[in-house]
Write a protein that holds these residues in place. Structure first.
Motif, PDB file in Angstrom:
ATOM      1  N   VAL A  86       0.869  -1.174   0.000  1.00  0.00           N
ATOM      2  CA  VAL A  86       0.000   0.000   0.000  1.00  0.00           C
ATOM      3  C   VAL A  86       0.910   1.231   0.000  1.00  0.00           C
ATOM      4  N   ALA A  87       0.746   2.080  -1.011  1.00  0.00           N
ATOM      5  CA  ALA A  87       1.625   3.238  -1.153  1.00  0.00           C
ATOM      6  C   ALA A  87       0.797   4.498  -1.331  1.00  0.00           C
ATOM      7  N   LEU A  88       1.361   5.607  -0.865  1.00  0.00           N
ATOM      8  CA  LEU A  88       0.700   6.901  -1.014  1.00  0.00           C
ATOM      9  C   LEU A  88       1.033   7.522  -2.358  1.00  0.00           C
ATOM     10  N   GLU A  89       0.043   8.208  -2.918  1.00  0.00           N
ATOM     11  CA  GLU A  89       0.276   9.017  -4.106  1.00  0.00           C
ATOM     12  C   GLU A  89       0.697  10.406  -3.614  1.00  0.00           C
ATOM     13  N   GLY A  90       2.008  10.637  -3.551  1.00  0.00           N
ATOM     14  CA  GLY A  90       2.522  11.858  -2.928  1.00  0.00           C
ATOM     15  C   GLY A  90       2.606  11.686  -1.422  1.00  0.00           C
ATOM     16  N   ASP A  91       3.075  12.718  -0.747  1.00  0.00           N
ATOM     17  CA  ASP A  91       3.242  12.646   0.701  1.00  0.00           C
ATOM     18  C   ASP A  91       2.118  13.318   1.466  1.00  0.00           C
ATOM     19  N   ASP A  92       1.139  13.891   0.764  1.00  0.00           N
ATOM     20  CA  ASP A  92       0.058  14.611   1.428  1.00  0.00           C
ATOM     21  C   ASP A  92      -0.905  13.616   2.053  1.00  0.00           C
ATOM     22  N   ILE A  93      -1.077  13.710   3.361  1.00  0.00           N
ATOM     23  CA  ILE A  93      -1.984  12.797   4.046  1.00  0.00           C
ATOM     24  C   ILE A  93      -2.524  13.477   5.297  1.00  0.00           C
ATOM     25  N   GLY A  94      -3.814  13.347   5.494  1.00  0.00           N
ATOM     26  CA  GLY A  94      -4.423  13.942   6.676  1.00  0.00           C
ATOM     27  C   GLY A  94      -4.251  13.047   7.888  1.00  0.00           C
ATOM     28  N   ALA A  95      -3.819  13.626   9.007  1.00  0.00           N
ATOM     29  CA  ALA A  95      -3.762  12.920  10.292  1.00  0.00           C
ATOM     30  C   ALA A  95      -3.046  11.579  10.186  1.00  0.00           C
ATOM     31  N   ARG A  96      -1.779  11.635   9.839  1.00  0.00           N
ATOM     32  CA  ARG A  96      -0.975  10.423   9.673  1.00  0.00           C
ATOM     33  C   ARG A  96      -0.974   9.557  10.935  1.00  0.00           C
ATOM     34  N   GLY A  97      -1.083  10.182  12.100  1.00  0.00           N
ATOM     35  CA  GLY A  97      -1.058   9.411  13.344  1.00  0.00           C
ATOM     36  C   GLY A  97      -2.149   8.374  13.433  1.00  0.00           C
ATOM     37  N   TYR A  98      -3.261   8.583  12.712  1.00  0.00           N
ATOM     38  CA  TYR A  98      -4.331   7.588  12.744  1.00  0.00           C
ATOM     39  C   TYR A  98      -3.939   6.314  12.000  1.00  0.00           C
ATOM     40  N   ILE A  99      -3.036   6.418  11.043  1.00  0.00           N
ATOM     41  CA  ILE A  99      -2.540   5.199  10.397  1.00  0.00           C
ATOM     42  C   ILE A  99      -1.710   4.398  11.388  1.00  0.00           C
ATOM     43  N   ASP A 100      -0.960   5.092  12.238  1.00  0.00           N
ATOM     44  CA  ASP A 100      -0.213   4.388  13.282  1.00  0.00           C
ATOM     45  C   ASP A 100      -1.170   3.649  14.216  1.00  0.00           C
ATOM     46  N   LEU A 101      -2.309   4.273  14.549  1.00  0.00           N
ATOM     47  CA  LEU A 101      -3.314   3.586  15.370  1.00  0.00           C
ATOM     48  C   LEU A 101      -3.796   2.321  14.676  1.00  0.00           C
ATOM     49  N   THR A 102      -4.042   2.432  13.366  1.00  0.00           N
ATOM     50  CA  THR A 102      -4.510   1.274  12.597  1.00  0.00           C
ATOM     51  C   THR A 102      -3.487   0.153  12.631  1.00  0.00           C
ATOM     52  N   CYS A 103      -2.227   0.484  12.378  1.00  0.00           N
ATOM     53  CA  CYS A 103      -1.182  -0.537  12.360  1.00  0.00           C
ATOM     54  C   CYS A 103      -1.035  -1.208  13.717  1.00  0.00           C
ATOM     55  N   ALA A 104      -1.117  -0.407  14.793  1.00  0.00           N
ATOM     56  CA  ALA A 104      -0.989  -0.979  16.136  1.00  0.00           C
ATOM     57  C   ALA A 104      -2.138  -1.940  16.424  1.00  0.00           C
ATOM     58  N   ALA A 105      -3.357  -1.555  16.041  1.00  0.00           N
ATOM     59  CA  ALA A 105      -4.503  -2.438  16.268  1.00  0.00           C
ATOM     60  C   ALA A 105      -4.391  -3.703  15.420  1.00  0.00           C
ATOM     61  N   MET A 106      -3.958  -3.567  14.177  1.00  0.00           N
ATOM     62  CA  MET A 106      -3.788  -4.739  13.316  1.00  0.00           C
ATOM     63  C   MET A 106      -2.787  -5.719  13.912  1.00  0.00           C
ATOM     64  N   ARG A 107      -1.664  -5.198  14.405  1.00  0.00           N
ATOM     65  CA  ARG A 107      -0.650  -6.078  15.011  1.00  0.00           C
ATOM     66  C   ARG A 107      -1.192  -6.777  16.245  1.00  0.00           C
ATOM     67  N   ALA A 108      -2.043  -6.087  17.012  1.00  0.00           N
ATOM     68  CA  ALA A 108      -2.622  -6.710  18.201  1.00  0.00           C
ATOM     69  C   ALA A 108      -3.489  -7.907  17.839  1.00  0.00           C
ATOM     70  N   PHE A 109      -4.048  -7.889  16.621  1.00  0.00           N
ATOM     71  CA  PHE A 109      -4.869  -9.008  16.159  1.00  0.00           C
ATOM     72  C   PHE A 109      -4.102  -9.918  15.196  1.00  0.00           C
ATOM     73  N   GLY A 110      -2.772  -9.871  15.263  1.00  0.00           N
ATOM     74  CA  GLY A 110      -1.951 -10.859  14.574  1.00  0.00           C
ATOM     75  C   GLY A 110      -1.484 -10.527  13.184  1.00  0.00           C
ATOM     76  N   ALA A 111      -1.754  -9.318  12.698  1.00  0.00           N
ATOM     77  CA  ALA A 111      -1.332  -8.969  11.344  1.00  0.00           C
ATOM     78  C   ALA A 111       0.170  -8.689  11.300  1.00  0.00           C
ATOM     79  N   ALA A 112       0.774  -9.001  10.162  1.00  0.00           N
ATOM     80  CA  ALA A 112       2.199  -8.718   9.922  1.00  0.00           C
ATOM     81  C   ALA A 112       2.283  -7.569   8.941  1.00  0.00           C
ATOM     82  N   ILE A 113       2.689  -6.394   9.438  1.00  0.00           N
ATOM     83  CA  ILE A 113       2.722  -5.195   8.621  1.00  0.00           C
ATOM     84  C   ILE A 113       4.032  -4.460   8.856  1.00  0.00           C
ATOM     85  N   ARG A 114       4.632  -4.020   7.783  1.00  0.00           N
ATOM     86  CA  ARG A 114       5.925  -3.331   7.873  1.00  0.00           C
ATOM     87  C   ARG A 114       5.855  -2.024   7.092  1.00  0.00           C
ATOM     88  N   GLN A 115       6.264  -0.937   7.733  1.00  0.00           N
ATOM     89  CA  GLN A 115       6.302   0.350   7.050  1.00  0.00           C
ATOM     90  C   GLN A 115       7.687   0.573   6.479  1.00  0.00           C
TER      91      GLN A 115
END
Length: 417
Positions: free
Chosen positions: A188-217
């Motif tokens: 999953v890649a961004l088109e450009g670097d413009d993104i609203g509230a990037r910290g919410y993606i960190d919340l998503t990744c943390a929750a995904m990992r808590a439920f066993g997902a393997a995700i690498r930024q």
């Protein structure tokens, strides 16, 4: 709920302890992740509000067993799959639920329509629809806003997707949450670097990992997600940082001491960054970049009305596509207290404080937006005669808001018309 609430400025500092509700953002991530996991997950500290009830109701309609043992818990039993519901999924004005479920319905074998109320039907979803199409998902959204129809095949074929996240980070989160259910690793890649509230993606990744997902930024704009699926987990949800901002602001506006039960530095949600600005009142900085704490901007704007110097809010263009156009709404409603108190300049919001004797009573329109209601209520802690119309809209994220203000000592008059 009455048709309006009249706030009476307290004659004393607000003191006491009230606990804000559980995080809406985290609850609405944990519920679908637990639904996609095999087994039973227990979510504690969760928010029970209109938004999260819409999410839970939709997941139940897709065959997920969700029980509510108490006021702040969900027990979710999933099979790793979602079933086609018997009717369209109606999600009110719950933007998070709408965007997340639009993506996750790709895992249904059958056709699903995701819809919402008149406000939701004006909120853009085209970038997410286009990204899902590139993953091989068949999606229709004729207006570029809900309703959205997903023709699910139980899986999807793509391995790389580029998303324009300029309007909302929720588009990225939706794709990331979908990715572990794929057959192959997905980039999953961004088109450009413009993104609203990037910290919410960190919340998503943390929750995904808590439920066993393997995700690498990788870098600032790319994530690699393995086809791990999800596994059941017990998951504790922290209090809502956006809700906390109202209590932090009420404290400084009245010179009080409000214990919310959680230290500011313990929050992981982006809006907690507002605490450092709130503590600077009445000497808030002249320019505030709200791009990474968007839901806190109405709180800060209401507070800025009583600052010693003008405050300009920048990086907030995304606020125009929230539950309402929050830039226009805050400019209009603050100016009801004193003409020109706030104004729009392009996509900036400029608040130019005046003395309290130049402010007057006002009936505040809320636009069915919980954040306009709760933030403008703060002005009633200083200005006599502030009446909040449609106060029940706070049920979207903070059903006990008025009760909590009352417990802290705020007197309110209520009326039905």
């Amino acid at each position: 709920m009455p048709d309006s609430v009249l706030l009476l400025p307290p004659a004393h500092p607000l003191r006491g302890r009230v606990a804000p509700p559980g995080s809406k953002s985290i609850t609405n991530r944990a519920l679908p992740l637990a639904a996609l996991a095999k087994g039973t997950s227990r979510l504690t500290g969760a928010l029970k509000s209109d938004d999260t009830r819409h999410m839970a109701t939709a997941l139940r309609a897709m065959g997920v067993r969700i029980e509510e043992p108490d006021e702040t818990s969900f027990t979710v039993t999933g099979t790793g799959r979602l079933q086609a519901p018997d009717s369209p999924l109606f999600l009110g004005n719950a933007g998070t639920a709408t965007r997340f479920l639009t993506a996750l319905c790709a895992l249904v074998e059958g056709t699903v329509t995701v819809s919402g109320d008149e406000h939701m039907q004006k909120r853009p979803i085209r970038p997410l629809v286009d990204a899902l199409t590139r993953l091989g998902v068949s999606v229709d959204a004729p207006t570029g806003c809900p309703p959205v129809t997903i023709h699910g095949r139980g899986s999807f074929t793509g391995t790389r997707v580029v998303i324009d996240a300029g309007l909302s980070s929720q588009y990225v989160s939706a794709l990331l949450m979908l990715a572990p259910a794929g057959a192959n690793p997905i980039e999953v890649a961004l088109e450009g670097d413009d993104i609203g509230a990037r910290g919410y993606i960190d919340l998503t990744c943390a929750a995904m990992r808590a439920f066993g997902a393997a995700i690498r930024q990788e870098g600032a704009a790319r994530w690699i997600v393995q086809p791990s699926g999800y596994r059941a987990a017990d998951f504790a949800i922290e209090p809502d940082a956006s809700a906390a901002t109202y209590l932090w602001a009420a404290e400084v506006l009245t010179g009080g001491a409000i214990d919310i039960g959680t230290a500011p530095e313990r929050f992981t949600q982006p809006d907690a960054k507002a605490y450092d600005i709130i503590r600077q009142f009445p000497q808030m900085p002249p320019v505030i970049d709200g791009s990474q704490m968007q839901d806190a901007v109405p709180t800060l704007a209401a507070l800025a009305a009583f600052n010693e110097t003008p405050v300009r809010f920048v990086g907030i263009a995304n606020l125009r596509v929230k539950e309402c156009d929050r830039i226009a709404a805050m400019a209009t409603e603050l100016s009801r207290l004193s003409p020109g108190l706030a104004r729009e300049e392009g996509d900036d919001l400029l608040v130019s404080p005046v003395s309290l004797d130049r402010m007057g009573s006002a009936a505040i329109e809320t636009y069915a937006d919980h954040r306009i209601a709760m933030s403008m209520a703060l002005t009633g802690l200083r200005v006599p005669g502030v009446r909040i119309l449609d106060p029940g809209c706070v049920a979207k994220t903070y059903p006990d808001y008025w009760r909590d203000l009352s417990r802290l000592g705020v007197e309110m008059g209520r009326s039905e018309v």
